[in-house]
Design a protein around this motif. Structure first.
Motif, PDB file in Angstrom:
ATOM      1  N   SER A  57       0.812  -1.220   0.000  1.00 53.29           N
ATOM      2  CA  SER A  57       0.000   0.000   0.000  1.00 53.29           C
ATOM      3  C   SER A  57       0.843   1.266   0.000  1.00 53.29           C
ATOM      4  CB  SER A  57      -0.927  -0.005   1.214  1.00 53.29           C
ATOM      5  OG  SER A  57      -0.170   0.133   2.400  1.00 53.29           O
ATOM      6  N   LEU A  58       2.141   1.147   0.038  1.00 51.77           N
ATOM      7  CA  LEU A  58       3.026   2.307   0.107  1.00 51.77           C
ATOM      8  C   LEU A  58       3.735   2.561  -1.207  1.00 51.77           C
ATOM      9  CD1 LEU A  58       4.717   1.562   3.547  1.00 51.77           C
ATOM     10  CD2 LEU A  58       2.865   3.149   3.104  1.00 51.77           C
ATOM     11  N   GLY A  59       4.259   3.766  -1.330  1.00 54.20           N
ATOM     12  CA  GLY A  59       5.230   4.109  -2.353  1.00 54.20           C
ATOM     13  C   GLY A  59       4.734   4.166  -3.774  1.00 54.20           C
ATOM     14  N   ASP A  60       5.632   3.797  -4.659  1.00 51.66           N
ATOM     15  CA  ASP A  60       5.426   3.953  -6.087  1.00 51.66           C
ATOM     16  C   ASP A  60       4.182   3.247  -6.596  1.00 51.66           C
ATOM     17  OD1 ASP A  60       7.758   5.370  -6.112  1.00 51.66           O
ATOM     18  OD2 ASP A  60       8.981   3.740  -6.915  1.00 51.66           O
ATOM     19  N   GLN A  61       3.885   2.074  -6.073  1.00 52.26           N
ATOM     20  CA  GLN A  61       2.742   1.325  -6.570  1.00 52.26           C
ATOM     21  C   GLN A  61       1.441   2.085  -6.327  1.00 52.26           C
ATOM     22  OE1 GLN A  61       3.016  -1.308  -8.526  1.00 52.26           O
ATOM     23  NE2 GLN A  61       5.210  -0.985  -8.306  1.00 52.26           N
ATOM     24  N   ARG A  62       1.349   2.795  -5.221  1.00 51.02           N
ATOM     25  CA  ARG A  62       0.141   3.572  -4.921  1.00 51.02           C
ATOM     26  C   ARG A  62      -0.002   4.727  -5.920  1.00 51.02           C
ATOM     27  NH1 ARG A  62      -4.764   3.531  -4.061  1.00 51.02           N
ATOM     28  NH2 ARG A  62      -5.586   5.161  -2.744  1.00 51.02           N
ATOM     29  N   VAL A  63       1.115   5.374  -6.207  1.00 48.53           N
ATOM     30  CA  VAL A  63       1.085   6.475  -7.176  1.00 48.53           C
ATOM     31  C   VAL A  63       0.705   5.941  -8.549  1.00 48.53           C
ATOM     32  CG1 VAL A  63       2.497   8.209  -8.357  1.00 48.53           C
ATOM     33  CG2 VAL A  63       2.742   7.865  -5.892  1.00 48.53           C
ATOM     34  N   ILE A  64       1.290   4.826  -8.937  1.00 44.44           N
ATOM     35  CA  ILE A  64       0.975   4.237 -10.229  1.00 44.44           C
ATOM     36  C   ILE A  64      -0.504   3.863 -10.298  1.00 44.44           C
ATOM     37  CG2 ILE A  64       1.377   2.202 -11.692  1.00 44.44           C
ATOM     38  CD1 ILE A  64       4.354   2.400 -10.830  1.00 44.44           C
ATOM     39  N   ALA A  65      -1.036   3.314  -9.208  1.00 43.46           N
ATOM     40  CA  ALA A  65      -2.453   2.955  -9.189  1.00 43.46           C
ATOM     41  C   ALA A  65      -3.335   4.194  -9.330  1.00 43.46           C
ATOM     42  CB  ALA A  65      -2.788   2.214  -7.893  1.00 43.46           C
ATOM     43  N   LEU A  66      -2.958   5.278  -8.668  1.00 48.29           N
ATOM     44  CA  LEU A  66      -3.728   6.516  -8.801  1.00 48.29           C
ATOM     45  C   LEU A  66      -3.694   7.031 -10.232  1.00 48.29           C
ATOM     46  CD1 LEU A  66      -2.690   8.392  -5.532  1.00 48.29           C
ATOM     47  CD2 LEU A  66      -4.993   7.622  -6.146  1.00 48.29           C
ATOM     48  N   LEU A  67      -2.512   6.994 -10.844  1.00 49.03           N
ATOM     49  CA  LEU A  67      -2.395   7.467 -12.219  1.00 49.03           C
ATOM     50  C   LEU A  67      -3.151   6.559 -13.189  1.00 49.03           C
ATOM     51  CD1 LEU A  67       1.334   8.612 -12.303  1.00 49.03           C
ATOM     52  CD2 LEU A  67      -0.704  10.051 -12.210  1.00 49.03           C
ATOM     53  N   ARG A  68      -3.148   5.271 -12.933  1.00 48.16           N
ATOM     54  CA  ARG A  68      -3.858   4.341 -13.824  1.00 48.16           C
ATOM     55  C   ARG A  68      -5.366   4.550 -13.777  1.00 48.16           C
ATOM     56  NH1 ARG A  68      -0.285  -1.066 -12.908  1.00 48.16           N
ATOM     57  NH2 ARG A  68       1.325  -0.525 -14.407  1.00 48.16           N
ATOM     58  N   ALA A  69      -5.861   5.126 -12.689  1.00 45.16           N
ATOM     59  CA  ALA A  69      -7.297   5.377 -12.573  1.00 45.16           C
ATOM     60  C   ALA A  69      -7.740   6.566 -13.424  1.00 45.16           C
ATOM     61  CB  ALA A  69      -7.666   5.611 -11.102  1.00 45.16           C
ATOM     62  N   LEU A  70      -6.780   7.338 -13.915  1.00 44.08           N
ATOM     63  CA  LEU A  70      -7.113   8.499 -14.744  1.00 44.08           C
ATOM     64  C   LEU A  70      -7.448   8.055 -16.173  1.00 44.08           C
ATOM     65  CD1 LEU A  70      -4.207  10.904 -13.698  1.00 44.08           C
ATOM     66  CD2 LEU A  70      -6.621  11.107 -13.045  1.00 44.08           C
ATOM     67  N   PRO A  71      -8.240   8.855 -16.891  1.00 47.75           N
ATOM     68  CA  PRO A  71      -8.443   8.572 -18.318  1.00 47.75           C
ATOM     69  C   PRO A  71      -7.093   8.576 -19.047  1.00 47.75           C
ATOM     70  CG  PRO A  71     -10.002  10.217 -17.557  1.00 47.75           C
ATOM     71  CD  PRO A  71      -9.022  10.000 -16.437  1.00 47.75           C
ATOM     72  N   SER A  72      -7.002   7.848 -20.117  1.00 44.42           N
ATOM     73  CA  SER A  72      -5.745   7.625 -20.830  1.00 44.42           C
ATOM     74  C   SER A  72      -4.995   8.906 -21.182  1.00 44.42           C
ATOM     75  CB  SER A  72      -6.021   6.821 -22.100  1.00 44.42           C
ATOM     76  OG  SER A  72      -4.840   6.643 -22.827  1.00 44.42           O
ATOM     77  N   ASP A  73      -5.684   9.898 -21.750  1.00 41.40           N
ATOM     78  CA  ASP A  73      -4.980  11.112 -22.158  1.00 41.40           C
ATOM     79  C   ASP A  73      -4.454  11.898 -20.955  1.00 41.40           C
ATOM     80  OD1 ASP A  73      -7.568  11.759 -21.405  1.00 41.40           O
ATOM     81  OD2 ASP A  73      -7.914  13.150 -23.056  1.00 41.40           O
ATOM     82  N   GLN A  74      -5.225  11.928 -19.855  1.00 42.19           N
ATOM     83  CA  GLN A  74      -4.762  12.600 -18.644  1.00 42.19           C
ATOM     84  C   GLN A  74      -3.587  11.835 -18.019  1.00 42.19           C
ATOM     85  OE1 GLN A  74      -8.040  13.252 -15.951  1.00 42.19           O
ATOM     86  NE2 GLN A  74      -9.315  14.136 -17.582  1.00 42.19           N
ATOM     87  N   ARG A  75      -3.675  10.511 -18.040  1.00 37.18           N
ATOM     88  CA  ARG A  75      -2.604   9.678 -17.483  1.00 37.18           C
ATOM     89  C   ARG A  75      -1.305   9.895 -18.258  1.00 37.18           C
ATOM     90  NH1 ARG A  75      -5.043   4.859 -17.664  1.00 37.18           N
ATOM     91  NH2 ARG A  75      -4.348   4.511 -19.785  1.00 37.18           N
TER      92      ARG A  75
END
Length: 196
Positions: A122-140
């Protein structure tokens, strides 16, 4: 030392000229200075083999290097334009072939994880990546190029083939979406500030 100089003090222009003349030390310097950001971008964007993709990107970069003209900012745009196209190719190919993932015992969902494993997950880079992956493709794409690759709005507009105003709008919408996920807390998974 300025942003245009490497660790040993050579200017980008002199390193570029040496690399274009075929000096292996200069090509190594370009690789060392730029490949970590390309690999991080590829991994964050979902590449199955970010190191392989990075190698492919730099093979293309070095192949086209004699024709390149520009400064450090233009070079970063050049590199990430190639990286973005290679990544899109990889994702399209995987989409056509379908996903195959090797089963790794540690990743088996039937396996009970320890509290330590759950905390680390639940910590670190994986959490950030998960947040970014939740964005629409162009925003991501915009956020990953901005955060991971550390490109400017203008450089991102070159990589994605969009106007700078469109990149700024995508970035603003992505940040607004992320703020909503955080709500009144400092972290998306953190306790509410009014739970005291």
């Amino acid at each position: 030392m300025t942003a245009r100089q490497g660790a040993s003090g050579e200017s980008f222009a002199s390193v570029l000229a040496a690399a274009q003349a075929g000096a292996s030390w200069a090509c190594t310097r370009l690789w060392n200075d730029h490949s970590p950001a390309v690999a991080a971008f590829a991994a964050a964007r979902g590449s199955r083999e970010p190191d392989d993709l990075t190698s492919e990107v730099f093979l293309a970069v070095f192949d086209r290097l004699p024709q390149f003209r520009g400064d450090l900012a233009a070079f970063r745009s050049f590199v990430f334009s190639i990286a973005y196209r290679r990544l899109v190719d990889e994702l399209r190919m995987r989409g056509r072939r379908g996903e195959t993932v090797e089963l790794i015992a540690e990743d088996d969902p039937r396996r009970a994880s320890s509290a330590e494993d759950e905390a680390l997950a639940s910590l670190g880079d994986q959490r950030v990546i998960a947040l970014l992956r939740a964005l629409p493709s162009d925003q991501r794409d915009v956020m990953q190029l901005r955060i991971v690759a550390d490109l400017t709005v203008e450089q991102i507009s070159v990589v994605l083939g969009k106007r700078p105003a469109a990149v700024k709008a995508l970035q603003r919408r992505a940040l607004e979406r992320l703020r909503k996920k955080f709500g009144d807390t400092r972290t998306p998974a953190g306790p509410s500030s009014d739970s005291d």
